[in-house]
Design an enzyme around this catalytic site. Structure first.
Site, PDB file in Angstrom:
ATOM      1  CE1 TYR A  16     -12.519  60.757 -66.413  1.00  0.00           C
ATOM      2  CE2 TYR A  16     -13.466  63.513 -65.231  1.00  0.00           C
ATOM      3  CZ  TYR A  16     -12.480  61.722 -65.611  1.00  0.00           C
ATOM      4  OH  TYR A  16     -11.828  62.149 -64.645  1.00  0.00           O
ATOM      5  CE  LYS A  54     -13.678  59.906 -62.761  1.00  0.00           C
ATOM      6  NZ  LYS A  54     -13.182  58.126 -62.572  1.00  0.00           N
TER       7      LYS A  54
END
Length: 251
Positions: free
Chosen positions: A152, A156
């Protein structure tokens, strides 16, 4: 706006996406609410239409090129050419690196990065033709690194680089691209994080609020306010920026 523009919000069925979709409708946009399951968009669409707005539920996997193309064709036909895109769709597959599977990695990368790429590639055609467009990509404070979120965090951080490049390439066409990096926002996704950590969600919220300078966790509406500004006419000279909406300084 003399004529209502069309905005697309991915991951619009709940949480941040639902809040953003409703705010954009209140701002005068026609809104395509895109999510994996079209039926799950009903709540957001109903809230918009009940308030007098215009919305369309669209089921699509943003990481599937053919589904994205079909979604855009339907949105253009039913609402008009989309010139605002909010890339919000996201998933988490949290785990420590040594436990993280290749599927965990690929799923998160595909939704966040491939999805943003495919959606933006389709949207930019309408924006460049209109000589006006707004792209807002949802990053995260996890882009700075977060235990148990190698996939993640990497995705991002990638979103931020993607955003800056879009700003460079599309600026001459009147298109801006910015990223919002939320801190702790109270949603189903943060509830899942609490569950992974084995902590009651209420306790997780209380603990997190104590670490935030403004002494509260964020709500979807906090992100919606920031999106509303970035897609406005007044934000036409703001592009390639990453705005941390986190209740305090993070970088």
């Amino acid at each position: 706006m003399s004529e209502a523009r069309t905005a697309i919000v991915t991951g619009g069925a709940r949480g941040i996406g639902a809040g953003v979709a409703q705010r954009l409708s209140a701002d005068g946009f026609k809104v395509a609410v895109v999510d994996l399951d079209e039926a799950s968009c009903a709540g957001t669409v109903d809230a918009i239409t009940a308030a007098g707005g215009s919305a369309l539920a669209v089921g699509a996997n943003v990481s599937d090129e053919e589904q994205v193309k079909a979604a855009f064709a339907r949105i253009e036909s039913d609402l008009g050419a989309p010139t605002v895109l909010i890339n919000n769709a996201g998933v988490i597959r949290d785990n420590m690196l040594f436990k993280m599977t290749t599927d965990d990695w690929d799923t998160v990368m595909n939704v966040h990065l491939r999805g943003a790429f495919l959606m933006t590639k389709s949207a930019q055609k309408y924006m460049t033709e209109a000589k006006w467009g707004r792209i807002v990509n949802l990053s995260s404070s996890s882009a700075l690194g977060n235990r148990g979120q190698a996939n993640y965090s990497a995705a991002k951080a990638g979103v931020q680089g993607f955003t800056k490049t879009l700003a460079i390439e599309l600026g001459k066409f009147g298109v801006t691209a910015n990223a919002i990096a939320p801190g702790f926002i109270q949603t189903d996704m943060t509830a899942s994080t609490a569950e992974r950590l084995g902590v009651a969600f209420d306790d997780f919220i209380k603990f997190s609020a104590e670490q935030i300078p403004v002494q509260r966790v964020g709500q979807p509406e906090d992100i919606a306010h920031a999106v509303s500004y970035l897609v406005s006419e007044g934000a036409g000279f703001v592009s390639g920026q990453v705005i941390y909406v986190a209740g305090g300084p993070l970088c």
